[in-house]
Write an enzyme that holds these catalytic residues in place. Structure first.
Site, PDB file in Angstrom:
ATOM      1  CB  VAL A 209     -21.246  21.084 -10.527  1.00  0.00           C
ATOM      2  CG1 VAL A 209     -21.589  20.950  -9.065  1.00  0.00           C
ATOM      3  CG2 VAL A 209     -19.806  21.521 -10.733  1.00  0.00           C
TER       4      VAL A 209
ATOM      5  CG  ASN B 285     -17.949  26.438  -2.606  1.00  0.00           C
ATOM      6  OD1 ASN B 285     -17.254  27.426  -2.392  1.00  0.00           O
ATOM      7  ND2 ASN B 285     -17.505  25.199  -2.397  1.00  0.00           N
TER       8      ASN B 285
ATOM      9  CB  SER C 287     -12.745  34.467  -7.950  1.00  0.00           C
ATOM     10  OG  SER C 287     -11.410  34.885  -7.738  1.00  0.00           O
TER      11      SER C 287
ATOM     12  CE1 TYR D 231     -11.120  29.718  -9.935  1.00  0.00           C
ATOM     13  CE2 TYR D 231     -10.291  31.965  -9.787  1.00  0.00           C
ATOM     14  CZ  TYR D 231     -10.922  30.870  -9.209  1.00  0.00           C
ATOM     15  OH  TYR D 231     -11.365  30.958  -7.905  1.00  0.00           O
ATOM     16  CB  ALA D 232     -10.048  35.582 -15.132  1.00  0.00           C
ATOM     17  CB  ALA D 233     -13.169  33.494 -18.920  1.00  0.00           C
ATOM     18  CB  SER D 234     -15.020  30.164 -15.114  1.00  0.00           C
ATOM     19  OG  SER D 234     -14.161  30.295 -13.996  1.00  0.00           O
ATOM     20  CE  LYS D 235     -14.556  30.740  -9.466  1.00  0.00           C
ATOM     21  NZ  LYS D 235     -15.588  30.036  -8.706  1.00  0.00           N
TER      22      LYS D 235
ATOM     23  CB  ILE E 213      -9.886  31.960   0.833  1.00  0.00           C
ATOM     24  CG1 ILE E 213     -10.751  33.143   0.332  1.00  0.00           C
ATOM     25  CG2 ILE E 213     -10.409  31.415   2.162  1.00  0.00           C
ATOM     26  CD1 ILE E 213     -10.799  34.362   1.218  1.00  0.00           C
TER      27      ILE E 213
HETATM   28  N1  LIG Z   1      -9.439  29.609  -2.201  1.00  0.00           N
HETATM   29  C1  LIG Z   1      -9.485  30.794  -2.753  1.00  0.00           C
HETATM   30  O1  LIG Z   1      -8.582  31.631  -2.576  1.00  0.00           O
HETATM   31  C2  LIG Z   1     -10.650  31.218  -3.575  1.00  0.00           C
HETATM   32  C3  LIG Z   1     -10.720  32.560  -3.968  1.00  0.00           C
HETATM   33  C4  LIG Z   1     -11.789  32.994  -4.733  1.00  0.00           C
HETATM   34  C5  LIG Z   1     -12.782  32.104  -5.093  1.00  0.00           C
HETATM   35  N2  LIG Z   1     -12.678  30.809  -4.696  1.00  0.00           N
HETATM   36  C6  LIG Z   1     -13.754  29.913  -5.124  1.00  0.00           C
HETATM   37  O2  LIG Z   1     -14.352  29.306  -3.997  1.00  0.00           O
HETATM   38  C7  LIG Z   1     -14.804  27.997  -4.344  1.00  0.00           C
HETATM   39  C8  LIG Z   1     -14.217  26.996  -3.372  1.00  0.00           C
HETATM   40  O3  LIG Z   1     -12.806  27.070  -3.445  1.00  0.00           O
HETATM   41  P1  LIG Z   1     -11.845  26.313  -2.433  1.00  0.00           P
HETATM   42  O4  LIG Z   1     -10.620  27.134  -2.303  1.00  0.00           O
HETATM   43  O5  LIG Z   1     -12.576  25.911  -1.226  1.00  0.00           O
HETATM   44  O6  LIG Z   1     -11.482  25.046  -3.334  1.00  0.00           O
HETATM   45  P2  LIG Z   1     -11.037  23.572  -2.945  1.00  0.00           P
HETATM   46  O7  LIG Z   1     -10.567  23.500  -1.537  1.00  0.00           O
HETATM   47  O8  LIG Z   1     -10.137  23.137  -4.039  1.00  0.00           O
HETATM   48  O9  LIG Z   1     -12.441  22.778  -3.053  1.00  0.00           O
HETATM   49  C9  LIG Z   1     -13.098  22.692  -4.278  1.00  0.00           C
HETATM   50  C10 LIG Z   1     -14.411  21.985  -4.076  1.00  0.00           C
HETATM   51  O10 LIG Z   1     -15.079  21.892  -5.355  1.00  0.00           O
HETATM   52  C11 LIG Z   1     -15.462  20.552  -5.559  1.00  0.00           C
HETATM   53  N3  LIG Z   1     -15.429  20.214  -6.983  1.00  0.00           N
HETATM   54  C12 LIG Z   1     -14.395  20.331  -7.843  1.00  0.00           C
HETATM   55  N4  LIG Z   1     -14.738  19.897  -9.069  1.00  0.00           N
HETATM   56  C13 LIG Z   1     -16.036  19.487  -8.979  1.00  0.00           C
HETATM   57  C14 LIG Z   1     -16.962  18.951  -9.898  1.00  0.00           C
HETATM   58  N5  LIG Z   1     -16.646  18.723 -11.179  1.00  0.00           N
HETATM   59  N6  LIG Z   1     -18.200  18.654  -9.458  1.00  0.00           N
HETATM   60  C15 LIG Z   1     -18.554  18.866  -8.175  1.00  0.00           C
HETATM   61  N7  LIG Z   1     -17.722  19.383  -7.247  1.00  0.00           N
HETATM   62  C16 LIG Z   1     -16.474  19.689  -7.655  1.00  0.00           C
HETATM   63  C17 LIG Z   1     -14.460  19.718  -4.794  1.00  0.00           C
HETATM   64  O11 LIG Z   1     -14.995  18.450  -4.521  1.00  0.00           O
HETATM   65  P3  LIG Z   1     -14.039  17.186  -4.130  1.00  0.00           P
HETATM   66  O12 LIG Z   1     -13.736  17.355  -2.661  1.00  0.00           O
HETATM   67  O13 LIG Z   1     -14.868  16.004  -4.411  1.00  0.00           O
HETATM   68  O14 LIG Z   1     -12.830  17.282  -4.974  1.00  0.00           O
HETATM   69  C18 LIG Z   1     -14.249  20.583  -3.543  1.00  0.00           C
HETATM   70  O15 LIG Z   1     -15.244  20.335  -2.601  1.00  0.00           O
HETATM   71  C19 LIG Z   1     -14.394  27.766  -5.790  1.00  0.00           C
HETATM   72  O16 LIG Z   1     -15.441  28.082  -6.659  1.00  0.00           O
HETATM   73  C20 LIG Z   1     -13.260  28.756  -5.982  1.00  0.00           C
HETATM   74  O17 LIG Z   1     -13.094  29.128  -7.312  1.00  0.00           O
HETATM   75  C21 LIG Z   1     -11.645  30.334  -3.949  1.00  0.00           C
END
Ligand SMILES: NC(=O)c1ccc[n+]([C@@H]2O[C@H](COP(=O)([O-])OP(=O)(O)OC[C@H]3O[C@@H](n4cnc5c(N)ncnc54)[C@H](OP(=O)(O)O)[C@@H]3O)[C@@H](O)[C@H]2O)c1
Length: 246
Positions: free
Chosen positions: A63, A89, A141, A154-158, A187
């Site tokens: 992305v 996402n 987030s 991360y905070a700045a991006s979100k 999560i």
């Molecule tokens: N988990 C939490 O507590 C939490 C809380 C708040 C917000 N979020 C947000 O929710 C979203 C999903 O988080 P998650 O916890 O499910 O994360 P995760 O399990 O680490 O999964 C991250 C996903 O992003 C994809 N990704 C990473 N870099 C990429 C890139 N350069 N181009 C395209 N895809 C890319 C990964 O693809 P690959 O499988 O190919 O690596 C994976 O599918 C994120 O934006 C995160 O910031 C998460």
């Protein structure tokens, strides 16, 4: 509920994204799930959903690369003819205090989490405008609202996603396109499993409900925002955080 609709979910084959893909696909949408490096998890996610009779395709692309976003968007449009829903996402963390954070750590996280949503949105926006309809949900987030030690990038991006979403929501308000954010708390995914155990226990102590959220609990809110009846909701932020920001 979503029969005939096509959704593109970035990072849609793992964690929260996989839960979103699963829920939308089981509601009848075709889901084009993006991934970057996780070819194996992408294959597993697709096979599992196919065995349940759901319609899912997986698409490799970064992305943070505008050319990849344009290629993936075109791939999906060529194969499925339309994109009704875009869920931005994909996201990463590279946690360090600002004193230790390099310019590269900063830029890498901003490029994926914030610029990635911009690039993928750009790749599909004209299509949505032409059709006079579309739904964009950006996964931000709680950290974008509160900040966090070790997560300035991360905070700045979100936080940036909030401003991006509201601006785009205003620009698209009369074009049948809604733009909203979902802001999860902590999560239970691989992203949170990367937090050292002792630090994670401290995090959980601060959550009023004293537990991590489940990916499915985030996916439900995304589904709600994509429903036809949610067309009057735009420029909004929905928290899913067990009360963490109170
Ligand atoms: N988990 C939490 O507590 C939490 C809380 C708040 C917000 N979020 C947000 O929710 C979203 C999903 O988080 P998650 O916890 O499910 O994360 P995760 O399990 O680490 O999964 C991250 C996903 O992003 C994809 N990704 C990473 N870099 C990429 C890139 N350069 N181009 C395209 N895809 C890319 C990964 O693809 P690959 O499988 O190919 O690596 C994976 O599918 C994120 O934006 C995160 O910031 C998460």
């Amino acid at each position: 509920m979503f029969k005939g609709k096509v959704a593109l979910v970035t990072g849609g084959t793992r964690g929260i994204g996989a839960a979103i893909t699963t829920l939308l696909a089981t509601e009848g949408a075709h889901v084009a799930a993006g991934y970057s490096r996780g070819k194996e998890s992408a294959g597993m996610c697709q096979a599992k959903l196919a065995s349940m009779g759901a319609s899912v395709s997986v698409h490799q692309g970064r992305v943070d690369d505008p050319a990849d976003c344009a290629r993936v968007a075109q791939e999906v449009l060529d194969r499925f003819g339309r994109v009704d829903f875009l869920v931005n996402n994909a996201g990463i963390t590279m946690d360090k205090t600002v004193r230790k954070m390099t310019a590269e750590d900063w830029q890498t996280v901003l490029s994926v989490n914030l610029s990635g949503a911009f690039h993928m949105t750009k790749a599909l926006l004209e299509h949505m405008i032409e059709r006079g309809s579309g739904r964009i949900v950006n996964i931000s987030s709680v950290i974008g609202e509160t900040g966090n030690v070790g997560q300035a990038n991360y905070a700045a991006s979100k936080a940036g996603l909030f401003g991006f979403s509201k601006s785009l929501a205003l620009e698209m308000a009369q074009r049948g396109i809604t733009v909203n954010c979902v802001a999860p708390g902590f999560i239970g995914t691989e992203m949170v499993e990367a937090i050292p155990k002792a630090a994670l226990e401290k995090v959980i102590e601060k959550i009023p409900q004293r537990r991590l959220g489940r990916p499915e609990e985030v996916a439900r809110v995304v589904r709600f925002l994509l429903e036809d009846d949610s067309s009057y909701i735009t420029g909004a932020v929905y928290s899913v955080n067990g009360g963490l920001d109170m």
